[in-house]
Design an enzyme around this catalytic site. Sequence first.
Site, PDB file in Angstrom:
ATOM      1  N   ASN A  37     -56.436  30.837  52.691  1.00 56.65           N
ATOM      2  CA  ASN A  37     -56.201  31.781  53.777  1.00 56.65           C
ATOM      3  C   ASN A  37     -57.022  33.074  53.604  1.00 56.65           C
ATOM      4  OD1 ASN A  37     -55.155  33.012  55.975  1.00 56.65           O
ATOM      5  ND2 ASN A  37     -53.028  33.048  55.255  1.00 56.65           N
ATOM      6  N   HIS A 122     -37.969  29.884  56.939  1.00 62.39           N
ATOM      7  CA  HIS A 122     -38.143  31.340  56.931  1.00 62.39           C
ATOM      8  C   HIS A 122     -37.268  31.979  58.000  1.00 62.39           C
ATOM      9  CE1 HIS A 122     -42.514  30.998  55.184  1.00 62.39           C
ATOM     10  NE2 HIS A 122     -41.604  30.458  54.394  1.00 62.39           N
ATOM     11  N   ARG A 147     -35.016  31.448  53.504  1.00 60.73           N
ATOM     12  CA  ARG A 147     -35.639  32.632  52.917  1.00 60.73           C
ATOM     13  C   ARG A 147     -35.397  33.820  53.850  1.00 60.73           C
ATOM     14  NH1 ARG A 147     -42.071  33.616  52.512  1.00 60.73           N
ATOM     15  NH2 ARG A 147     -41.654  34.369  54.639  1.00 60.73           N
ATOM     16  N   TYR A 159     -44.463  42.444  55.044  1.00 66.75           N
ATOM     17  CA  TYR A 159     -44.728  41.012  54.868  1.00 66.75           C
ATOM     18  C   TYR A 159     -43.523  40.181  55.297  1.00 66.75           C
ATOM     19  CZ  TYR A 159     -44.484  36.444  53.085  1.00 66.75           C
ATOM     20  OH  TYR A 159     -44.295  35.092  53.039  1.00 66.75           O
ATOM     21  N   ASP A 214     -38.709  36.700  48.929  1.00 71.24           N
ATOM     22  CA  ASP A 214     -40.058  36.811  48.368  1.00 71.24           C
ATOM     23  C   ASP A 214     -40.421  38.289  48.232  1.00 71.24           C
ATOM     24  OD1 ASP A 214     -43.177  35.077  49.205  1.00 71.24           O
ATOM     25  OD2 ASP A 214     -42.691  36.530  47.646  1.00 71.24           O
ATOM     26  N   HIS A 216     -43.122  39.259  46.925  1.00 73.06           N
ATOM     27  CA  HIS A 216     -44.562  39.209  47.230  1.00 73.06           C
ATOM     28  C   HIS A 216     -45.404  40.101  46.325  1.00 73.06           C
ATOM     29  CE1 HIS A 216     -47.665  38.062  50.320  1.00 73.06           C
ATOM     30  NE2 HIS A 216     -46.844  37.040  50.392  1.00 73.06           N
ATOM     31  N   GLU A 240     -38.659  35.469  44.472  1.00 74.42           N
ATOM     32  CA  GLU A 240     -40.030  34.972  44.312  1.00 74.42           C
ATOM     33  C   GLU A 240     -41.019  36.119  44.113  1.00 74.42           C
ATOM     34  OE1 GLU A 240     -41.287  32.703  47.666  1.00 74.42           O
ATOM     35  OE2 GLU A 240     -43.385  32.731  47.078  1.00 74.42           O
ATOM     36  N   GLU A 266     -47.584  30.874  43.419  1.00 76.90           N
ATOM     37  CA  GLU A 266     -48.356  30.387  44.575  1.00 76.90           C
ATOM     38  C   GLU A 266     -49.805  30.841  44.514  1.00 76.90           C
ATOM     39  OE1 GLU A 266     -46.039  32.200  47.725  1.00 76.90           O
ATOM     40  OE2 GLU A 266     -47.777  33.396  48.264  1.00 76.90           O
ATOM     41  N   ARG A 287     -44.432  27.517  41.651  1.00 77.95           N
ATOM     42  CA  ARG A 287     -44.664  27.590  43.083  1.00 77.95           C
ATOM     43  C   ARG A 287     -45.993  27.013  43.566  1.00 77.95           C
ATOM     44  NH1 ARG A 287     -42.897  28.036  47.460  1.00 77.95           N
ATOM     45  NH2 ARG A 287     -43.497  30.030  48.324  1.00 77.95           N
ATOM     46  N   HIS A 316     -45.299  25.628  47.306  1.00 75.49           N
ATOM     47  CA  HIS A 316     -45.664  26.587  48.361  1.00 75.49           C
ATOM     48  C   HIS A 316     -46.048  25.806  49.625  1.00 75.49           C
ATOM     49  CE1 HIS A 316     -48.724  29.926  49.563  1.00 75.49           C
ATOM     50  NE2 HIS A 316     -47.528  30.272  49.946  1.00 75.49           N
ATOM     51  N   ASP A 320     -50.154  28.203  56.265  1.00 77.36           N
ATOM     52  CA  ASP A 320     -51.581  28.182  55.927  1.00 77.36           C
ATOM     53  C   ASP A 320     -51.920  27.130  54.875  1.00 77.36           C
ATOM     54  OD1 ASP A 320     -50.207  30.818  54.803  1.00 77.36           O
ATOM     55  OD2 ASP A 320     -51.585  30.121  53.231  1.00 77.36           O
ATOM     56  N   GLU A 343     -40.997  24.438  50.418  1.00 79.27           N
ATOM     57  CA  GLU A 343     -41.116  25.412  51.508  1.00 79.27           C
ATOM     58  C   GLU A 343     -41.715  24.719  52.712  1.00 79.27           C
ATOM     59  OE1 GLU A 343     -43.748  28.621  50.632  1.00 79.27           O
ATOM     60  OE2 GLU A 343     -43.112  29.807  52.357  1.00 79.27           O
ATOM     61  N   TRP A 406     -50.193  43.210  48.682  1.00 73.83           N
ATOM     62  CA  TRP A 406     -49.592  42.898  50.007  1.00 73.83           C
ATOM     63  C   TRP A 406     -48.479  41.883  49.888  1.00 73.83           C
ATOM     64  CZ3 TRP A 406     -49.981  38.140  52.854  1.00 73.83           C
ATOM     65  CH2 TRP A 406     -49.367  38.233  54.108  1.00 73.83           C
TER      66      TRP A 406
HETATM   67  C1  CS2 Z   1     -45.778  33.529  51.113  1.00 71.07           C
HETATM   68  C2  CS2 Z   1     -46.995  33.056  51.842  1.00 71.07           C
HETATM   69  O1  CS2 Z   1     -44.785  31.523  51.812  1.00 71.07           O
HETATM   70  C3  CS2 Z   1     -44.812  32.377  50.924  1.00 71.07           C
HETATM   71  O2  CS2 Z   1     -44.121  32.361  49.892  1.00 71.07           O
HETATM   72  O3  CS2 Z   1     -46.041  34.137  49.887  1.00 71.07           O
HETATM   73  O4  CS2 Z   1     -46.696  33.104  53.200  1.00 71.07           O
HETATM   74  C4  CS2 Z   1     -48.259  33.853  51.601  1.00 71.07           C
HETATM   75  O5  CS2 Z   1     -48.087  35.175  52.069  1.00 71.07           O
HETATM   76  C5  CS2 Z   1     -49.403  33.191  52.353  1.00 71.07           C
HETATM   77  O6  CS2 Z   1     -49.489  31.852  51.947  1.00 71.07           O
HETATM   78  C6  CS2 Z   1     -50.722  33.886  52.082  1.00 71.07           C
HETATM   79  O7  CS2 Z   1     -51.749  33.175  52.728  1.00 71.07           O
HETATM   80 MG    MG Z   2     -44.605  33.699  48.434  1.00 73.99          MG
END
Ligand code: CS2
Ligand code: MG
Length: 406
Positions: A37, A122, A147, A159, A214, A216, A240, A266, A287, A316, A320, A343, A406
């Site tokens: 991504n 999600h 989540r 995010y 998450d 992140h 996470e 991830e 992950r 993960h 994407d 996920e 991010w």
């Molecule tokens: C996130 C992802 O799904 C998750 O756990 O961390 O959406 C992540 O932000 C994206 O895969 C980034 O491309």
């Molecule tokens: Mg994640």
Amino acid sequence: MKIVDAKVVVTSPGRNFVTLKITTDEGISGLGDATLNGRELSVASYLRDHVAPLLIGIDPHRIEDTWQSLYRGAYWRRGPVTMAAIAAVDVALWDIKAKAAGLPLYQLLGGASRERVGTYGHASGQDIPELFDSIRARLAEGYPSIRIQTGIPGLKAVYGVHTADHAVDGAPIPHQGARPLVEDWDTSAYLRHMPTVFEAVRNEFGPELPLLHDAHHRLTPIQAAQLGKDLEPYRLFWLEDCTPAEDQNALRLVRGHTTTPLAIGEVFNSLYDYQTLVSEKLIDYVRSAVTHFGGVSPLRKLFDFAAQHQIKSGIHGPEDISPVGMAAAVHLDLAIHNFGIQEYSGYTALTEEVFPHAYTFTSGYLHPGEAPGIGVELNEDLAAAHEYKAAYLPVNRLQDGTVHDW
Ligand code: CS2
Ligand code: MG
């Protein structure tokens, strides 16, 4: 059997995907996902310019030898671009091998260890009422686990909180454009807010619903420890990416302060990224996705390593990861013993048309299906009609403008 063609297809049915198609002299072809991504074209070039020419003429059944040749032969090892490219080759070769055997891939990975693959969906909202609506929508779709991501008071964009204008058919789509969006962040506001969110969710939905969150990569180790402790009363399924884990030792501090289960990986792309985390049992779920970890071959080695330390899988699976990468994941999910959770956030209807697949998602559970191979096809004409569109992941900045994870 010999490889006679290796073609890279970049398509954008709502978001960019990179797919490798390997064709053999016996007419069997295989697909691999190489989507990274925000850096898709780098992987497409790595495959087109440096890998595809090397594949012509080799025996596609030699999966491990091809993997090791691409990993060691590049000299420059690891990294997200290299490992996404190698992953696409690995999955395409497993697809070919399983098709040649007339079996779904999971049968070549030891057969089924369960009847179906449990997922988490999600749920998000700018505020608690919006979050509750999103949770109810996921529950109505049958997700057994959910989540939770929310807006933070005082912050404009955070995010995981998708606004309706950035989703198609329920699947989040990225902001397209020549430059990334800038989002704002305030760790103190986040740390104050999240315990109140989980208190509200538990009061509304009860103690049993498995909840994930998450962070992140945004917290320091001590901040991650604080959040883990503050969320203990709400019995999360996992927290996470609580802190950037390139420094695997940082998780020793977090682990020492909290019993909240931890999931990480991830953004990892090799077994070495997990060496300390797994051997010292600093996490509970790994992950990595097939697409970013070099393929099925290395990911099953990771799961075997994790199993020795009673650590489970949590592949993960956001929007994407293409349906090709998702299919490969679900075959692994069905076969391995130490499966944890998968996920799954769904795709646009157009994506489903570009990548017809045998896997099914029914009331919150996935199954890879019984089609030979990974069970995904590529509608090349439709793929060609939706060209790459520049899109980047957002950049996060603190209130004073300092760039942050991010
Ligand atoms: C996130 C992802 O799904 C998750 O756990 O961390 O959406 C992540 O932000 C994206 O895969 C980034 O491309
Ligand atoms: Mg994640």
